[in-house]
Write a protein that holds these residues in place. Structure first.
Motif, short mmCIF file in Angstrom:
data_model
loop_
_atom_site.label_atom_id
_atom_site.label_comp_id
_atom_site.label_asym_id
_atom_site.label_seq_id
_atom_site.Cartn_x
_atom_site.Cartn_y
_atom_site.Cartn_z
N VAL A 228 5.32 -28.55 -26.33
CA VAL A 228 6.10 -29.69 -25.84
C VAL A 228 6.49 -29.49 -24.38
CG1 VAL A 228 8.24 -31.00 -26.15
CG2 VAL A 228 6.95 -30.25 -28.15
N THR A 229 6.84 -28.28 -24.01
CA THR A 229 7.33 -28.01 -22.65
C THR A 229 6.23 -27.61 -21.67
OG1 THR A 229 7.83 -25.72 -23.28
CG2 THR A 229 9.62 -27.33 -23.46
N ALA A 230 5.00 -27.51 -22.13
CA ALA A 230 3.90 -27.05 -21.26
C ALA A 230 3.78 -27.85 -19.96
CB ALA A 230 2.58 -27.08 -22.04
N PRO A 231 3.91 -29.19 -19.97
CA PRO A 231 3.79 -29.92 -18.70
C PRO A 231 4.81 -29.50 -17.65
CG PRO A 231 3.64 -31.43 -20.57
CD PRO A 231 4.07 -30.10 -21.12
N LEU A 232 6.00 -29.12 -18.10
CA LEU A 232 7.04 -28.69 -17.15
C LEU A 232 6.61 -27.42 -16.43
CD1 LEU A 232 9.89 -28.56 -15.91
CD2 LEU A 232 10.65 -27.46 -18.04
N TRP A 233 6.14 -26.42 -17.17
CA TRP A 233 5.79 -25.15 -16.56
C TRP A 233 4.58 -25.31 -15.64
CZ3 TRP A 233 10.20 -23.74 -17.53
CH2 TRP A 233 10.77 -23.82 -18.81
N ALA A 234 3.65 -26.17 -16.01
CA ALA A 234 2.49 -26.40 -15.14
C ALA A 234 2.94 -27.02 -13.81
CB ALA A 234 1.49 -27.31 -15.85
N TRP A 235 3.88 -27.97 -13.87
CA TRP A 235 4.38 -28.62 -12.65
C TRP A 235 5.11 -27.60 -11.78
CZ3 TRP A 235 8.85 -29.75 -9.96
CH2 TRP A 235 8.81 -30.83 -9.09
N LEU A 236 5.96 -26.78 -12.40
CA LEU A 236 6.72 -25.80 -11.63
C LEU A 236 5.81 -24.76 -11.02
CD1 LEU A 236 9.85 -25.22 -13.92
CD2 LEU A 236 9.73 -26.56 -11.82
N ASP A 237 4.80 -24.29 -11.77
CA ASP A 237 3.86 -23.30 -11.23
C ASP A 237 3.17 -23.84 -9.98
OD1 ASP A 237 4.47 -21.48 -13.21
OD2 ASP A 237 2.70 -21.92 -14.43
N ALA A 238 2.87 -25.13 -9.99
CA ALA A 238 2.17 -25.74 -8.86
C ALA A 238 3.10 -25.95 -7.66
CB ALA A 238 1.54 -27.06 -9.28
N VAL A 239 4.38 -26.24 -7.93
CA VAL A 239 5.31 -26.63 -6.87
C VAL A 239 6.10 -25.45 -6.29
CG1 VAL A 239 7.43 -27.96 -6.44
CG2 VAL A 239 5.51 -29.01 -7.63
N HIS A 240 6.41 -24.45 -7.11
CA HIS A 240 7.28 -23.36 -6.68
C HIS A 240 6.87 -22.69 -5.36
CE1 HIS A 240 10.09 -22.14 -10.24
NE2 HIS A 240 10.24 -23.39 -9.85
N PRO A 241 5.58 -22.43 -5.13
CA PRO A 241 5.24 -21.77 -3.86
C PRO A 241 5.65 -22.56 -2.62
CG PRO A 241 3.42 -21.62 -5.42
CD PRO A 241 4.42 -22.57 -6.02
N ALA A 242 5.83 -23.87 -2.74
CA ALA A 242 6.21 -24.69 -1.59
C ALA A 242 7.71 -24.98 -1.54
CB ALA A 242 5.44 -26.01 -1.60
N LEU A 243 8.48 -24.44 -2.50
CA LEU A 243 9.93 -24.63 -2.50
C LEU A 243 10.60 -23.77 -1.43
CD1 LEU A 243 10.96 -24.69 -6.28
CD2 LEU A 243 10.44 -26.63 -4.79
N TRP A 244 11.87 -24.00 -1.24
CA TRP A 244 12.70 -23.12 -0.40
C TRP A 244 12.53 -21.68 -0.88
CZ3 TRP A 244 17.44 -20.61 -1.90
CH2 TRP A 244 18.18 -20.10 -0.83
N ARG A 245 12.27 -20.78 0.04
CA ARG A 245 12.05 -19.36 -0.27
C ARG A 245 10.95 -19.16 -1.30
NH1 ARG A 245 17.98 -16.34 0.14
NH2 ARG A 245 18.41 -17.03 2.28
N GLN A 246 9.96 -20.03 -1.26
CA GLN A 246 8.78 -19.95 -2.12
C GLN A 246 9.12 -19.89 -3.62
OE1 GLN A 246 8.95 -17.32 0.57
NE2 GLN A 246 8.41 -19.17 1.74
N GLY A 247 10.27 -20.45 -3.98
CA GLY A 247 10.65 -20.45 -5.38
C GLY A 247 11.01 -19.09 -5.92
N ARG A 248 11.34 -18.17 -5.03
CA ARG A 248 11.74 -16.82 -5.48
C ARG A 248 13.25 -16.65 -5.52
NH1 ARG A 248 7.08 -15.23 -2.28
NH2 ARG A 248 8.43 -14.76 -0.49
N ALA A 249 13.98 -17.64 -5.02
CA ALA A 249 15.45 -17.65 -5.07
C ALA A 249 15.89 -19.10 -5.16
CB ALA A 249 16.04 -16.97 -3.84
N PHE A 250 17.08 -19.30 -5.73
CA PHE A 250 17.56 -20.66 -5.96
C PHE A 250 19.05 -20.73 -5.65
CE2 PHE A 250 13.84 -20.05 -8.51
CZ PHE A 250 13.15 -21.25 -8.40
N PRO A 251 19.53 -21.85 -5.09
CA PRO A 251 20.97 -22.01 -4.86
C PRO A 251 21.75 -21.96 -6.18
CG PRO A 251 19.69 -23.70 -3.72
CD PRO A 251 18.76 -23.01 -4.65
N ALA A 252 23.02 -21.64 -6.09
CA ALA A 252 23.84 -21.47 -7.29
C ALA A 252 24.20 -22.79 -7.93
CB ALA A 252 25.10 -20.69 -6.96
N ASN A 253 24.39 -23.85 -7.12
CA ASN A 253 24.90 -25.10 -7.68
C ASN A 253 24.61 -26.26 -6.74
OD1 ASN A 253 26.97 -24.93 -5.62
ND2 ASN A 253 28.06 -23.51 -6.96
N ASP A 254 25.05 -27.46 -7.15
CA ASP A 254 24.78 -28.65 -6.33
C ASP A 254 25.58 -28.63 -5.04
OD1 ASP A 254 27.16 -29.08 -7.88
OD2 ASP A 254 27.06 -31.20 -7.38
#
Length: 396
Positions: A228-254
């Motif tokens: 059921v959740t497979a589409p989510l992980w596929a999308w994130l795998d494709a997008v994470h390298p282009a995120l802030w800090r290449q998806g290796r770190a994330f802000p704590a909150n909004d």
């Protein structure tokens, strides 16, 4: 049909209500509440919300002789643990919590463990003004029927925002967002789950990408959750390298996202209050050119609620306090971006003209120009499943 106060007081007792509720009409509850102190456990991460609750406390003291004490918490989960511990210790009355701001998995946990008082919500006079038809999430909490065990307090919907000069054509779907991220590497990210906003973003992506959403509105199955959740992980795998800090770190909150947007580090931020950006523009934390938008096919929306624990010390006072917070006066002030900007749960079109005028407000910079449909939250059990798998894949 809108019920008058007199009609409400004449409604016969409902089967299944506690005996004391069946015996007491609303004036009796109001009389018993006078002199009580209500310990309202509510998130304290916003100065605006804290100030609003101070105003409500002053009104309750003047109008009803009820003292509302804001017990400031960081997460409703800590309240769930406290009430569960009291039940395990045999403390069936005189509990430490009289009311709690709650929804989602925390409501589900309290409902399953029989930690809630009620049903009580539909018996509140001002509940007659709730828009249960136009806002169906006022009766269903993350796909779990409320059944009168909590009263709706405010509406929320996932909303994106940014500077209209820098994002002249905002992405209006997760597919468009993926393209935007690839064109602007390092300029988008989301809060780190289990932060509520981060998890909501993950659920939004999953809902938009799912060809069959039906399984998401049922409890997590023991066998094929990964399918059921497979589409989510596929999308994130494709997008994470282009995120802030290449998806290796994330802000704590909004809040961190908003600051990064204000500093020019990000191009897009997200919130769960459609009026949040307008609030920040009014506070001069964001420029007047800020725009807000929602994905055209809809974004996740829900209702947040107030519940009363099973062993609350001041049950009558809690009901009077919640009923006041549902009043047109209190709801209109809460919806006003000068005070909070939290959308109302009431059917404003059904209010008497004088009370309807309380909600009249001019549009302000930063408000959503084209509201999109609200997508119901997946069943609350999916929260833990998604957060656990996200942590396994990306948490390190």
């Amino acid at each position: 049909m809108r019920l008058s106060r007199r009609t409400l007081l004449a409604v016969p007792a409902v089967i299944g209500l506690p005996a004391w509720t069946q015996r007491a009409e609303w004036p009796g509850i109001e009389a018993a509440a006078r002199g009580q102190t209500v310990y309202f456990n509510a998130w304290a991460g916003s100065e605006r919300i804290n100030a609003y609750l101070q105003w409500a406390a002053a009104e309750l003291r003047t109008r009803h002789g009820v003292t509302l004490e804001h017990v400031k918490i960081a997460d409703a989960a800590e309240v769930v643990r406290r009430v569960r511990a009291e039940k395990d210790a045999g403390k069936t009355s005189g509990g430490s919590v009289d009311a709690v701001w709650i929804n989602g998995e925390n409501f589900l946990a309290m409902k399953r463990d029989k930690l809630l008082f009620g049903p009580f919500a539909e018996q509140l006079p001002n509940h007659a003004f709730v828009d249960t038809q136009g806002k169906p999430t006022t009766t269903v909490d993350f796909s779990e029927p409320v059944e009168g065990l909590e009263a709706p307090w405010g509406m929320a919907q996932l909303t994106f925002y940014g500077d209209g000069r820098r994002v002249p054509q905002p992405p209006r779907s997760v597919q468009e967002l993926a393209d935007f991220v690839r064109r602007h590497p390092g300029r988008f990210t989301y809060p780190k789950p289990p932060n509520f906003h981060g998890t909501t973003f993950l659920k939004q992506v999953l809902l938009e990408l799912s060809s069959d959403r039906e399984p998401l509105y049922r409890p997590v199955p023991p066998a094929n959750a990964s399918a059921v959740t497979a589409p989510l992980w596929a999308w994130l795998d494709a997008v994470h390298p282009a995120l802030w800090r290449q998806g290796r770190a994330f802000p704590a909150n909004d809040g961190a996202l908003r600051q990064m947007l204000a500093d020019g580090e990000l191009l897009i931020a997200l919130t769960f209050n459609p009026n949040a950006a307008a609030n920040h523009v009014a506070e001069r934390q964001l420029p007047s050119t800020t725009v807000s938008w929602q994905h055209r096919a809809g974004t996740i929306g829900n209702t947040h609620f107030i519940a009363i624990p099973f062993n609350a010390r001041s049950r009558e006072g809690a009901q009077v306090a919640i009923n006041f917070l549902l009043s047109p006066l209190a709801q209109a002030r809460k919806a006003d971006i000068r005070y909070w900007g939290d959308p109302t749960v009431l059917a404003t079109h059904a209010l008497p003209a004088g009370e309807r005028k309380l909600f009249d407000a001019a549009r302000a910079p930063g408000m959503v120009a084209e509201p999109a449909p609200a997508l119901p939250e997946p069943h609350a059990s999916w929260v833990e499943a998604i957060e656990r798998e996200w942590t396994r894949r990306y948490g390190a």
